[in-house]
Design a protein around this motif. Structure first.
Motif, PDB file in Angstrom:
ATOM      1  N   SER A 174       0.807  -9.594  -1.531  1.00 28.12           N
ATOM      2  CA  SER A 174       0.902  -9.035  -0.186  1.00 28.12           C
ATOM      3  C   SER A 174       0.107  -9.867   0.813  1.00 28.12           C
ATOM      4  O   SER A 174       0.530 -10.047   1.963  1.00 28.12           O
ATOM      5  CB  SER A 174       0.407  -7.585  -0.181  1.00 28.12           C
ATOM      6  N   SER A 175      -1.041 -10.389   0.369  1.00 30.59           N
ATOM      7  CA  SER A 175      -1.847 -11.241   1.251  1.00 30.59           C
ATOM      8  C   SER A 175      -1.076 -12.496   1.666  1.00 30.59           C
ATOM      9  O   SER A 175      -1.132 -12.920   2.821  1.00 30.59           O
ATOM     10  CB  SER A 175      -3.149 -11.646   0.551  1.00 30.59           C
ATOM     11  N   ILE A 176      -0.338 -13.068   0.721  1.00 30.68           N
ATOM     12  CA  ILE A 176       0.440 -14.266   1.017  1.00 30.68           C
ATOM     13  C   ILE A 176       1.524 -13.944   2.054  1.00 30.68           C
ATOM     14  O   ILE A 176       1.749 -14.712   3.005  1.00 30.68           O
ATOM     15  CB  ILE A 176       1.070 -14.828  -0.269  1.00 30.68           C
TER      16      ILE A 176
ATOM     17  N   TYR B 290      -8.202  -3.733   0.473  1.00 30.91           N
ATOM     18  CA  TYR B 290      -7.602  -5.039   0.724  1.00 30.91           C
ATOM     19  C   TYR B 290      -6.291  -5.178  -0.048  1.00 30.91           C
ATOM     20  O   TYR B 290      -6.132  -4.607  -1.137  1.00 30.91           O
ATOM     21  CB  TYR B 290      -8.567  -6.149   0.324  1.00 30.91           C
ATOM     22  N   PRO B 291      -5.332  -5.931   0.481  1.00 30.55           N
ATOM     23  CA  PRO B 291      -4.043  -6.093  -0.202  1.00 30.55           C
ATOM     24  C   PRO B 291      -4.170  -6.970  -1.444  1.00 30.55           C
ATOM     25  O   PRO B 291      -5.133  -7.727  -1.590  1.00 30.55           O
ATOM     26  CB  PRO B 291      -3.168  -6.766   0.865  1.00 30.55           C
ATOM     27  N   ASP B 292      -3.191  -6.863  -2.320  1.00 35.70           N
ATOM     28  CA  ASP B 292      -3.178  -7.733  -3.485  1.00 35.70           C
ATOM     29  C   ASP B 292      -2.783  -9.152  -3.080  1.00 35.70           C
ATOM     30  O   ASP B 292      -2.442  -9.407  -1.919  1.00 35.70           O
ATOM     31  CB  ASP B 292      -2.230  -7.178  -4.556  1.00 35.70           C
ATOM     32  N   ARG B 293      -2.820 -10.079  -4.038  1.00 33.64           N
ATOM     33  CA  ARG B 293      -2.577 -11.487  -3.713  1.00 33.64           C
ATOM     34  C   ARG B 293      -1.181 -11.704  -3.115  1.00 33.64           C
ATOM     35  O   ARG B 293      -1.026 -12.420  -2.120  1.00 33.64           O
ATOM     36  CB  ARG B 293      -2.744 -12.330  -4.975  1.00 33.64           C
TER      37      ARG B 293
ATOM     38  N   LYS C  28       0.831  -1.209   0.000  1.00 32.90           N
ATOM     39  CA  LYS C  28       0.000   0.000   0.000  1.00 32.90           C
ATOM     40  C   LYS C  28       0.864   1.257   0.000  1.00 32.90           C
ATOM     41  O   LYS C  28       0.628   2.202   0.745  1.00 32.90           O
ATOM     42  CB  LYS C  28      -0.941   0.000   1.207  1.00 32.90           C
TER      43      LYS C  28
ATOM     44  N   ILE D  49       1.416 -11.617   4.304  1.00 34.16           N
ATOM     45  CA  ILE D  49       0.744 -11.398   5.585  1.00 34.16           C
ATOM     46  C   ILE D  49       0.399 -12.726   6.239  1.00 34.16           C
ATOM     47  O   ILE D  49       0.609 -12.933   7.438  1.00 34.16           O
ATOM     48  CB  ILE D  49      -0.517 -10.534   5.386  1.00 34.16           C
ATOM     49  N   LEU D  50      -0.117 -13.654   5.450  1.00 32.71           N
ATOM     50  CA  LEU D  50      -0.510 -14.959   5.990  1.00 32.71           C
ATOM     51  C   LEU D  50       0.704 -15.762   6.455  1.00 32.71           C
ATOM     52  O   LEU D  50       0.653 -16.439   7.490  1.00 32.71           O
ATOM     53  CB  LEU D  50      -1.295 -15.741   4.941  1.00 32.71           C
TER      54      LEU D  50
ATOM     55  N   THR E  17      -8.496  -3.913   7.564  1.00 36.67           N
ATOM     56  CA  THR E  17      -7.698  -3.564   6.382  1.00 36.67           C
ATOM     57  C   THR E  17      -6.364  -2.921   6.738  1.00 36.67           C
ATOM     58  O   THR E  17      -5.628  -2.512   5.841  1.00 36.67           O
ATOM     59  CB  THR E  17      -8.494  -2.615   5.462  1.00 36.67           C
TER      60      THR E  17
END
Length: 324
Positions: A186-188, A181-184, A29, A190-191, A54
């Protein structure tokens, strides 16, 4: 005294380092982080309209950690009192005098979470400190310090039990934006880093709060040509005359845009503001200041679409105004 080329280069380099540091906690972001930091350096306040989860709290904590400042979070609820925000005088029996206990608003970065859930009286408790960076209690003024930024949030979806922010308070926010929401990718990340609940807790402090104040003072010296001022004024007037609006941009809104374009120019290593700086920032600075005509809104008009038309109708200056 106008900012020099070397100072602008230093400003831009420091600004990007701040963006990168905060970006370690708010993944993917960078654009939102740039807006938030520009808002802080323009000594304004930020309104975030986003769904829960978010990263709004992470953003506030990351900025505070990066500038070696303090951070407080206020959860706004219907039973929150103004004194719960600003502080209260308490009688000290040992001293035989009143002692002011500062509220959570006394911090470098204040997160006002779900601000529209508090009563209008409590919302108004923020007005003075947002506008004047001070709180007055029983006739005594207490300064909020520098830097001072309120990051307020509201959920645009869930409106049950909320109080709509009045136009006077919306106008106090320099910018309104959303994290989203983050992109794919960035989501990975984070997870995979789920074990680390607060990424901002381990961020290094890059500069001090006094250095932030110096950067704000430096940005204020960026040159704004008369042609740019005329351009901003023409844009503001056009919003007031647009058929889709019931209320256009105020003089405060035009001043806000001018202030933040100075920061934006310095962040790009320039000593002067360009029309492109105005175009980059017109949406986050002005969308929340427009009140649309109900019929136009029903027909599908939005503040964003109105500003796009206004920006297309008003010609940007091609050359600076020469002094006579």
């Amino acid at each position: 005294m106008t900012i020099t080329t070397d100072q602008a280069a230093w400003f831009a380099d420091t600004f990007e380092k701040l963006v990168a540091n905060v970006g370690q906690a708010v993944l993917g972001k960078a654009d939102v982080v740039r807006l938030a930091l520009a808002c802080m350096l323009a000594e304004g306040h930020l309104l975030l309209e986003d769904a829960p989860g978010t990263g709004k709290t992470s953003l506030a904590r990351a900025i505070a950690a990066t500038v070696q400042g303090s951070h407080n979070r206020i959860q706004f609820t219907p039973d929150l009192l103004p004194s719960d925000v600003t502080g209260v005088n308490i009688w000290d029996q040992r001293k035989g005098d009143w002692d002011f206990r500062k509220g959570p608003v006394f911090a470098s970065i204040v997160l006002a979470d779900e601000i529209n859930r508090a009563s209008p009286k409590t919302q108004s408790a923020l007005l003075e400190v947002m506008e004047e960076s001070q709180v007055t209690v029983d006739g005594i003024a207490y300064g909020a310090g520098r830097p001072f930024m309120v990051i307020a949030t509201q959920n645009p979806i869930e409106q049950a039990g909320t109080y709509r922010l009045p136009e006077a308070q919306l106008d106090r926010f320099l910018m309104r934006t959303s994290i989203g929401y983050p992109d794919r990718a960035s989501s990975i990340k984070i997870l995979l880093g789920a074990a680390e609940r607060d990424r901002s807790a381990h961020l290094p402090a890059l500069i001090t709060t006094s250095a932030v104040a110096d950067m704000a003072d430096l940005a204020a010296t960026v040159h704004v040509d008369a042609s740019i001022a005329d351009y901003i004024s023409a844009l503001a007037e056009q919003t007031r005359h647009a058929q889709q609006t019931r209320l256009g941009v105020s003089v405060r809104g035009a001043l806000a845009l001018t202030r933040v374009t100075k920061v934006w120019a310095a962040a790009h290593g320039r000593t002067y503001v360009l029309p492109d700086d105005v175009k980059d920032l017109i949406a986050p600075v002005w969308t929340h200041r427009l009140i649309l005509d109900p019929e136009a809104e029903f027909a599908g008009a939005t503040a964003q679409s109105v500003l796009q038309v206004v920006a297309a109708d008003v010609a940007a200056p091609q050359e600076r105004v020469r002094a006579s």
